[in-house]
Design a protein around this motif. Structure first.
Motif, PDB file in Angstrom:
ATOM      1  N   ILE A 276       0.853  -1.186   0.000  1.00  0.00           N
ATOM      2  CA  ILE A 276       0.000   0.000   0.000  1.00  0.00           C
ATOM      3  C   ILE A 276       0.891   1.239   0.000  1.00  0.00           C
ATOM      4  O   ILE A 276       1.785   1.373   0.843  1.00  0.00           O
ATOM      5  CB  ILE A 276      -0.943   0.036   1.224  1.00  0.00           C
ATOM      6  CG1 ILE A 276      -1.783  -1.248   1.297  1.00  0.00           C
ATOM      7  CG2 ILE A 276      -1.865   1.251   1.148  1.00  0.00           C
ATOM      8  CD1 ILE A 276      -2.696  -1.315   2.497  1.00  0.00           C
ATOM      9  N   ASN A 277       0.685   2.138  -0.962  1.00  0.00           N
ATOM     10  CA  ASN A 277       1.451   3.377  -1.050  1.00  0.00           C
ATOM     11  C   ASN A 277       0.810   4.421  -0.146  1.00  0.00           C
ATOM     12  O   ASN A 277      -0.365   4.754  -0.302  1.00  0.00           O
ATOM     13  CB  ASN A 277       1.478   3.877  -2.492  1.00  0.00           C
ATOM     14  CG  ASN A 277       2.170   2.892  -3.415  1.00  0.00           C
ATOM     15  OD1 ASN A 277       3.318   2.540  -3.194  1.00  0.00           O
ATOM     16  ND2 ASN A 277       1.468   2.449  -4.449  1.00  0.00           N
ATOM     17  N   VAL A 278       1.597   4.937   0.808  1.00  0.00           N
ATOM     18  CA  VAL A 278       1.044   5.826   1.829  1.00  0.00           C
ATOM     19  C   VAL A 278       1.937   7.058   2.012  1.00  0.00           C
ATOM     20  O   VAL A 278       3.121   7.063   1.671  1.00  0.00           O
ATOM     21  CB  VAL A 278       0.877   5.096   3.175  1.00  0.00           C
ATOM     22  CG1 VAL A 278      -0.175   4.008   3.065  1.00  0.00           C
ATOM     23  CG2 VAL A 278       2.212   4.513   3.644  1.00  0.00           C
ATOM     24  N   GLU A 279       1.331   8.089   2.601  1.00  0.00           N
ATOM     25  CA  GLU A 279       2.040   9.288   3.002  1.00  0.00           C
ATOM     26  C   GLU A 279       2.469   9.148   4.463  1.00  0.00           C
ATOM     27  O   GLU A 279       2.022   8.249   5.174  1.00  0.00           O
ATOM     28  CB  GLU A 279       1.141  10.516   2.820  1.00  0.00           C
ATOM     29  CG  GLU A 279       0.704  10.769   1.398  1.00  0.00           C
ATOM     30  CD  GLU A 279       1.870  11.041   0.464  1.00  0.00           C
ATOM     31  OE1 GLU A 279       2.727  11.881   0.807  1.00  0.00           O
ATOM     32  OE2 GLU A 279       1.937  10.393  -0.605  1.00  0.00           O
ATOM     33  N   PRO A 280       3.342  10.026   4.983  1.00  0.00           N
ATOM     34  CA  PRO A 280       3.734   9.946   6.377  1.00  0.00           C
ATOM     35  C   PRO A 280       2.517  10.118   7.298  1.00  0.00           C
ATOM     36  O   PRO A 280       1.603  10.883   6.991  1.00  0.00           O
ATOM     37  CB  PRO A 280       4.718  11.108   6.553  1.00  0.00           C
ATOM     38  CG  PRO A 280       4.875  11.762   5.244  1.00  0.00           C
ATOM     39  CD  PRO A 280       3.985  11.120   4.264  1.00  0.00           C
ATOM     40  N   GLY A 281       2.526   9.404   8.409  1.00  0.00           N
ATOM     41  CA  GLY A 281       1.419   9.515   9.352  1.00  0.00           C
ATOM     42  C   GLY A 281       1.313   8.308  10.254  1.00  0.00           C
ATOM     43  O   GLY A 281       2.136   7.379  10.207  1.00  0.00           O
ATOM     44  N   VAL A 282       0.297   8.329  11.105  1.00  0.00           N
ATOM     45  CA  VAL A 282       0.020   7.230  12.035  1.00  0.00           C
ATOM     46  C   VAL A 282      -1.201   6.481  11.524  1.00  0.00           C
ATOM     47  O   VAL A 282      -2.258   7.078  11.281  1.00  0.00           O
ATOM     48  CB  VAL A 282      -0.226   7.758  13.463  1.00  0.00           C
ATOM     49  CG1 VAL A 282      -0.570   6.609  14.400  1.00  0.00           C
ATOM     50  CG2 VAL A 282       0.997   8.516  13.964  1.00  0.00           C
ATOM     51  N   TYR A 283      -1.063   5.183  11.345  1.00  0.00           N
ATOM     52  CA  TYR A 283      -2.120   4.346  10.807  1.00  0.00           C
ATOM     53  C   TYR A 283      -2.491   3.260  11.801  1.00  0.00           C
ATOM     54  O   TYR A 283      -1.691   2.898  12.689  1.00  0.00           O
ATOM     55  CB  TYR A 283      -1.671   3.703   9.487  1.00  0.00           C
ATOM     56  CG  TYR A 283      -1.385   4.708   8.396  1.00  0.00           C
ATOM     57  CD1 TYR A 283      -2.363   5.041   7.473  1.00  0.00           C
ATOM     58  CD2 TYR A 283      -0.147   5.344   8.313  1.00  0.00           C
ATOM     59  CE1 TYR A 283      -2.104   5.965   6.470  1.00  0.00           C
ATOM     60  CE2 TYR A 283       0.125   6.265   7.328  1.00  0.00           C
ATOM     61  CZ  TYR A 283      -0.854   6.577   6.409  1.00  0.00           C
ATOM     62  OH  TYR A 283      -0.608   7.492   5.438  1.00  0.00           O
ATOM     63  N   THR A 284      -3.697   2.735  11.624  1.00  0.00           N
ATOM     64  CA  THR A 284      -4.146   1.614  12.456  1.00  0.00           C
ATOM     65  C   THR A 284      -4.418   0.420  11.554  1.00  0.00           C
ATOM     66  O   THR A 284      -5.170   0.527  10.586  1.00  0.00           O
ATOM     67  CB  THR A 284      -5.412   1.970  13.241  1.00  0.00           C
ATOM     68  OG1 THR A 284      -5.155   3.124  14.041  1.00  0.00           O
ATOM     69  CG2 THR A 284      -5.811   0.819  14.157  1.00  0.00           C
ATOM     70  N   LEU A 285      -3.802  -0.703  11.902  1.00  0.00           N
ATOM     71  CA  LEU A 285      -3.976  -1.953  11.164  1.00  0.00           C
ATOM     72  C   LEU A 285      -4.903  -2.864  11.960  1.00  0.00           C
ATOM     73  O   LEU A 285      -4.627  -3.154  13.130  1.00  0.00           O
ATOM     74  CB  LEU A 285      -2.623  -2.626  10.927  1.00  0.00           C
ATOM     75  CG  LEU A 285      -2.649  -4.019  10.297  1.00  0.00           C
ATOM     76  CD1 LEU A 285      -3.234  -3.969   8.885  1.00  0.00           C
ATOM     77  CD2 LEU A 285      -1.241  -4.608  10.271  1.00  0.00           C
ATOM     78  N   PHE A 286      -5.978  -3.318  11.336  1.00  0.00           N
ATOM     79  CA  PHE A 286      -6.945  -4.189  11.993  1.00  0.00           C
ATOM     80  C   PHE A 286      -6.856  -5.599  11.419  1.00  0.00           C
ATOM     81  O   PHE A 286      -6.809  -5.777  10.197  1.00  0.00           O
ATOM     82  CB  PHE A 286      -8.370  -3.666  11.798  1.00  0.00           C
ATOM     83  CG  PHE A 286      -8.632  -2.354  12.480  1.00  0.00           C
ATOM     84  CD1 PHE A 286      -9.003  -2.312  13.821  1.00  0.00           C
ATOM     85  CD2 PHE A 286      -8.505  -1.162  11.782  1.00  0.00           C
ATOM     86  CE1 PHE A 286      -9.248  -1.100  14.445  1.00  0.00           C
ATOM     87  CE2 PHE A 286      -8.750   0.046  12.400  1.00  0.00           C
ATOM     88  CZ  PHE A 286      -9.120   0.092  13.751  1.00  0.00           C
ATOM     89  N   ILE A 287      -6.867  -6.593  12.317  1.00  0.00           N
ATOM     90  CA  ILE A 287      -7.001  -7.999  11.938  1.00  0.00           C
ATOM     91  C   ILE A 287      -8.301  -8.481  12.557  1.00  0.00           C
ATOM     92  O   ILE A 287      -8.500  -8.393  13.775  1.00  0.00           O
ATOM     93  CB  ILE A 287      -5.823  -8.851  12.439  1.00  0.00           C
ATOM     94  CG1 ILE A 287      -4.480  -8.248  11.984  1.00  0.00           C
ATOM     95  CG2 ILE A 287      -5.966 -10.294  11.956  1.00  0.00           C
ATOM     96  CD1 ILE A 287      -4.286  -8.222  10.500  1.00  0.00           C
ATOM     97  N   LYS A 288      -9.227  -9.031  11.718  1.00  0.00           N
ATOM     98  CA  LYS A 288     -10.558  -9.422  12.188  1.00  0.00           C
ATOM     99  C   LYS A 288     -10.904 -10.810  11.671  1.00  0.00           C
ATOM    100  O   LYS A 288     -10.265 -11.319  10.743  1.00  0.00           O
ATOM    101  CB  LYS A 288     -11.608  -8.444  11.667  1.00  0.00           C
ATOM    102  CG  LYS A 288     -11.371  -6.972  11.970  1.00  0.00           C
ATOM    103  CD  LYS A 288     -12.471  -6.136  11.326  1.00  0.00           C
ATOM    104  CE  LYS A 288     -12.256  -4.651  11.560  1.00  0.00           C
ATOM    105  NZ  LYS A 288     -13.340  -3.843  10.938  1.00  0.00           N
ATOM    106  N   ASP A 289     -11.973 -11.365  12.278  1.00  0.00           N
ATOM    107  CA  ASP A 289     -12.552 -12.545  11.645  1.00  0.00           C
ATOM    108  C   ASP A 289     -13.507 -12.047  10.569  1.00  0.00           C
ATOM    109  O   ASP A 289     -14.165 -11.017  10.715  1.00  0.00           O
ATOM    110  CB  ASP A 289     -13.280 -13.415  12.673  1.00  0.00           C
ATOM    111  CG  ASP A 289     -14.514 -12.729  13.217  1.00  0.00           C
ATOM    112  OD1 ASP A 289     -15.617 -13.256  13.029  1.00  0.00           O
ATOM    113  OD2 ASP A 289     -14.351 -11.620  13.828  1.00  0.00           O
ATOM    114  N   ALA A 290     -13.570 -12.766   9.467  1.00  0.00           N
ATOM    115  CA  ALA A 290     -14.309 -12.288   8.304  1.00  0.00           C
ATOM    116  C   ALA A 290     -15.794 -12.635   8.349  1.00  0.00           C
ATOM    117  O   ALA A 290     -16.597 -11.947   7.727  1.00  0.00           O
ATOM    118  CB  ALA A 290     -13.695 -12.853   7.027  1.00  0.00           C
ATOM    119  N   ASN A 291     -16.182 -13.698   9.062  1.00  0.00           N
ATOM    120  CA  ASN A 291     -17.583 -14.120   8.976  1.00  0.00           C
ATOM    121  C   ASN A 291     -18.238 -14.382  10.329  1.00  0.00           C
ATOM    122  O   ASN A 291     -19.302 -14.996  10.401  1.00  0.00           O
ATOM    123  CB  ASN A 291     -17.696 -15.377   8.112  1.00  0.00           C
ATOM    124  CG  ASN A 291     -16.792 -16.491   8.627  1.00  0.00           C
ATOM    125  OD1 ASN A 291     -16.366 -16.468   9.786  1.00  0.00           O
ATOM    126  ND2 ASN A 291     -16.501 -17.459   7.758  1.00  0.00           N
TER     127      ASN A 291
END
Length: 539
Positions: A103-118
């Motif tokens: 993923i191409n991104v700019e500088p900053g603080v991001y949140t990555l989520f891992i979830k169950d899909a169903n």
């Protein structure tokens, strides 16, 4: 793991390249190049990680799911989705499924989520992130016309970056003279579009950069433009992002036309036989130029024209076209052409025009004309043409100049007054009764300058043949020539003509009939008189 600041952990692990496996909980920092293990359950169906991106670049997220249906998403500090939801399906404890997402991104603080899909699939996972900086040198923000980054033509190569957060870059170019703007882009974007706008924000052109297939995309264009402010924009979208490098260069037109000259009323006048190569320029906003040419006699005009793409028309009246030409050159390889056209006396318009909307460019042109006298071929052509261009002399008919005919004293007087541009407004009768009315102004003007005298106080000898000696006197007086330092080799030159003949010899206007004879009393022809006046006046 001890609780220390999120930023400190991220920075320490990023700089050290440390790689480890840790079990973390929601909102925990996920350092680069670190594998973290987690677990999704019915009681805890989602984990969240903070990812700190120090500069623009490509973030690679790797998720290994040991259960059948995991979901990954990345959001920015405004909780906006970055990229797309990504599912990781069909994983098993003994055979996990792996997702690698860039993923191409700019500088900053991001949140990555891992979830169950169903909502029914739970289990363990591993997650890691890595980062490759874009090393772009553009000055942010530059996403709009008002924010456009100023750049110099023929300056530093620009390295830019299109990302999820920044899908458009704008650059501002100032052109202080007309010329060709060249844009060269080396792109590693999957695709993208480059736009060119004028100072009003109106689009001039656009083009796709093409599709990236592991080899850099090389794209270039040229646009011929007038003095103005222009904007270059590189744009992507959800799918087309990445690094690009751009060179912007400029080649000035160095044209000498007088603008505006886009109509018959504003046509730039050009003199034929001025021995000049004229340079013009056609552009996106100036697609045709007009030049006014006066053909002073019936004759032939040779048109020299050079251009990469432009054509031309030659017209007398709006509905009458005498000649046209389409160039078939290429960039850097103008086509050179030469055409000889028979024309009647009158005013003509030479009209170069752009064949393609933004492919005009520099063109050059030259114009040479000669009367259509069938008896002036050979050595008389330059002289007769010179006198015709200056409207000094006419032919004895529409087809003959009469180069072999002897010239009368009255005609020689008219030619001399015309070529000297003397004021012939005094059209009163001369003191000489044999001078016709058509020559009164010329003879009066020459007499005031003490250039001519009559054969007597009442007769000019108007219809007598001009002799070579008399011709020498006229030209020497008219152009105030000196023969100092010249020794006469001729035995037939009396003291009356000696100084004049010396002057003509010194200035290479004429020589003798033979080694020891000048031919002082010999008649001079119209062709010879044309030669002598041409040589004297052009010097």
């Amino acid at each position: 793991m001890k609780k220390i600041s999120i930023l400190a952990v991220s920075l320490l692990l990023f700089l050290s390249g440390f790689t480890s496996t840790n079990v973390v909980h929601a909102d925990t920092v996920l350092p680069f190049n670190t594998t973290v293990s987690g677990s999704i359950s019915e009681q805890a169906p989602m984990d969240a990680y903070t990812v700190i991106v120090p500069k623009a670049g490509t973030l690679t997220i790797t998720v290994k799911a040991y259960f059948s249906a995991a979901l990954m998403e990345l959001r920015d500090s405004n909780n906006e989705l970055v990229g797309h939801y990504e599912g990781v399906y069909n994983g098993r404890p003994e055979n996990p499924t792996t997702l690698n997402k860039e993923i191409n991104v700019e500088p900053g603080v991001y949140t990555l989520f891992i979830k169950d899909a169903n909502k029914t699939s739970f289990g363990n996972y591993d997650v890691s992130v890595s980062f490759e900086p874009a090393n772009n040198i553009e000055i942010e923000p530059n996403q709009t016309f008002t924010e456009a980054m100023p750049i110099n033509v023929n300056g530093e190569r620009i390295r830019g970056f299109i990302s999820w957060n920044d899908t458009a870059d704008f650059y501002k170019v100032e052109l202080d003279e007309p010329g060709r703007l060249e844009i060269d882009i080396d792109s590693k974007m999957m695709n993208g579009i480059v736009y060119l706008y004028d100072s009003k924000g109106e689009m001039i052109s656009w083009d796709s950069l093409g599709f990236y297939q592991e080899l850099p995309l090389l794209w270039n264009s040229h646009t011929d433009l007038e003095t103005d402010t222009y904007y270059i924009s590189i744009k992507g979208n959800d799918y087309y992002q990445g690094i690009y490098e751009m060179d912007v260069s400029f080649i000035p037109a160095n044209n000498d036309e007088i603008e505006p000259n886009n109509s018959r009323e504003s046509a730039t006048p050009i003199e034929v036989n001025d021995n000049k190569i004229h340079t013009g320029f056609l552009s996106y906003t100036d697609k045709e130029d007009y030049y006014r040419i006066e053909m002073k006699y019936d004759g032939y005009m040779t048109i020299g024209f050079s251009s990469e793409f432009s054509g031309y028309s030659l017209m007398k009246e709006r509905s009458i076209s005498y000649d046209s030409h389409l160039s078939s050159g290429a960039i850097g390889k103008p086509e050179k052409s030469s055409k000889r056209v028979e024309l009647k006396k009158g005013t003509y318009y030479f009209i170069p025009y752009a064949q393609v909307i933004w492919q005009g460019g520099v063109y050059t042109m030259s114009f040479k004309a000669e009367p259509a006298f069938k008896d002036m071929a050979g050595r008389y052509t330059p002289a007769v043409t010179y006198l015709a261009d200056k409207e000094v002399a006419k032919g004895i008919s529409g087809s003959e100049f009469g180069v072999q005919d002897n010239i009368k004293r009255v005609d020689a007087a008219i030619w001399l007054a015309n070529i000297m541009k003397l004021n012939q407004s005094d059209s009163r009768p001369t003191p000489y009764v044999d001078v016709p009315e058509r020559a009164w102004g010329a003879v009066n003007a020459l007499k005031r300058k003490n250039i001519v005298n009559g054969k007597s106080s009442t007769h000019f000898g108007a219809n007598d043949t001009m002799t070579r000696g008399e011709m020498a006197l006229l030209i020497q007086r008219a152009y105030e020539l000196s023969g100092n330092g010249v020794k006469l080799p001729f035995t037939d030159v009396s003291s009356r003509y000696a100084e004049a003949v010396k002057a003509l010899m010194k200035h290479n206007i004429t020589q003798g009939k033979s080694a020891d004879k000048f031919g002082t009393d010999a008649a001079i022809t119209r062709g010879e008189m044309a030669l002598f006046l041409y040589r004297a006046d052009s010097k």
